[in-house]
Motif scaffolding. Structure first.
Motif, PDB file in Angstrom:
ATOM      1  N   LEU A  22       0.830  -1.196   0.000  1.00 20.00           N
ATOM      2  CA  LEU A  22       0.000   0.000   0.000  1.00 20.00           C
ATOM      3  C   LEU A  22       0.869   1.253   0.000  1.00 20.00           C
ATOM      4  CD1 LEU A  22      -2.764   1.438   0.329  1.00 20.00           C
ATOM      5  CD2 LEU A  22      -2.401   1.281   2.807  1.00 20.00           C
ATOM      6  N   PRO A  75       0.228   4.943   0.788  1.00 16.61           N
ATOM      7  CA  PRO A  75      -0.807   5.836   1.318  1.00 16.61           C
ATOM      8  C   PRO A  75      -0.895   7.149   0.539  1.00 16.61           C
ATOM      9  CG  PRO A  75       0.525   4.924   3.098  1.00 16.61           C
ATOM     10  CD  PRO A  75       1.226   4.576   1.814  1.00 16.61           C
ATOM     11  N   HIS A  76      -2.119   7.674   0.434  1.00 14.69           N
ATOM     12  CA  HIS A  76      -2.308   8.952  -0.245  1.00 14.69           C
ATOM     13  C   HIS A  76      -1.342  10.006   0.290  1.00 14.69           C
ATOM     14  CE1 HIS A  76      -6.642   7.442  -0.818  1.00 14.69           C
ATOM     15  NE2 HIS A  76      -6.079   7.423  -2.010  1.00 14.69           N
ATOM     16  N   ASN A 125      -9.978   5.218   0.833  1.00 16.75           N
ATOM     17  CA  ASN A 125      -9.590   6.155   1.889  1.00 16.75           C
ATOM     18  C   ASN A 125      -8.187   5.894   2.460  1.00 16.75           C
ATOM     19  OD1 ASN A 125     -11.919   7.721   1.801  1.00 16.75           O
ATOM     20  ND2 ASN A 125     -12.983   6.408   3.288  1.00 16.75           N
ATOM     21  N   LYS A 126      -7.414   5.058   1.780  1.00 19.01           N
ATOM     22  CA  LYS A 126      -6.079   4.760   2.295  1.00 19.01           C
ATOM     23  C   LYS A 126      -4.982   5.093   1.282  1.00 19.01           C
ATOM     24  CE  LYS A 126      -7.458   1.187   5.601  1.00 19.01           C
ATOM     25  NZ  LYS A 126      -7.263  -0.230   6.043  1.00 19.01           N
ATOM     26  N   GLY A 127      -5.114   4.587   0.056  1.00 22.81           N
ATOM     27  CA  GLY A 127      -4.062   4.846  -0.908  1.00 22.81           C
ATOM     28  C   GLY A 127      -4.199   3.962  -2.128  1.00 22.81           C
TER      29      GLY A 127
END
Length: 228
Positions: free
Chosen positions: A173, A175-176, A219-221
């Motif tokens: 992942l 993240p944004h 909402n995570k990435g």
């Protein structure tokens, strides 16, 4: 000494910025419209372009589209009074690496330029210009190109930065917040919208290989998923 092309039709602002940036040790060339900008781009190379939007003969958005098609590896930013959300999003969708709103403090502009050029230089030096294998694609960092069999896709500087960032974290992942602060320099609404645009570009480019996917983790990435 970094070489910058400023495209600004306001004579007072153009003169002020060109003199200030020269004083800060940038090699600055200033033209007053998009037609002149394209003419000089045919003859000279630049490290960064600074574009106004509202100009005679050819507006900045039209100029950006032509730059994206003709010189996709050249990064550009907008410096303009056009500050509506739709204008900002359009600027990013055209491939801008930053969108600055007038009036801007000259010192802030210099810091933004230095940060941007430093980040791009790190990307250019990555992996000693080696080619990276991404599924059945070859990603050439120096040329900012994706190759798939006989097809070659030219990437913008921002697309190359983003793809490299995701590749470094492949199957993990991203993240944004990490993507935005690392590449855009700030985690805000407009940059998030810009990120989504560039993700859609990369998905389209990589769509010919079913073993590659850029997944949106809500909402995570994002996750660059590579499967055999």
């Amino acid at each position: 000494m970094n070489k910058i092309l400023l495209v600004e039709d306001d004579n007072s602002l153009g003169y002020l910025l060109s003199e200030y940036l020269k004083m800060k040790n940038f090699q600055l060339h200033w033209v007053t419209n998009g037609v002149k900008a394209l003419a000089i781009l045919e003859k000279e190379n630049f490290d960064l372009l600074i574009l106004d939007v509202m100009m005679p003969e050819m507006d900045g958005f039209t100029l950006a589209e032509k730059i994206r098609d003709l010189y996709p590896s050249v990064p550009f930013i907008f410096l303009t009074a056009r500050s509506l959300k739709i204008d900002v999003l359009k600027g990013f969708s055209l491939g801008a690496v930053d969108y600055l709103k007038k009036p801007i403090d000259e010192e802030e502009l210099v810091v933004r330029i230095q940060t941007l050029l430093s980040r791009l230089q790190v990307t250019s030096n990555e992996e000693n210009f080696n080619e990276i294998q991404i599924g059945r694609y070859i990603f050439n960092l120096k040329l900012q190109q994706l190759k798939f069999e006989k097809e070659t896709i030219s990437l913008t500087s921002r697309e190359s930065e983003l793809l490299l960032f995701l590749w470094r974290r492949k199957n993990e992942l991203a993240p944004h917040k990490d993507i935005l602060t690392s590449i855009w320099g700030e985690n805000d609404y407009f940059n998030r919208k810009s990120l989504n645009v560039f993700i859609s570009h990369l998905r389209k480019y990589l769509s010919k290989d079913a073993t590659i996917a850029i997944e949106n983790i809500h909402n995570k990435g994002f996750l660059l998923k590579l499967t055999e």
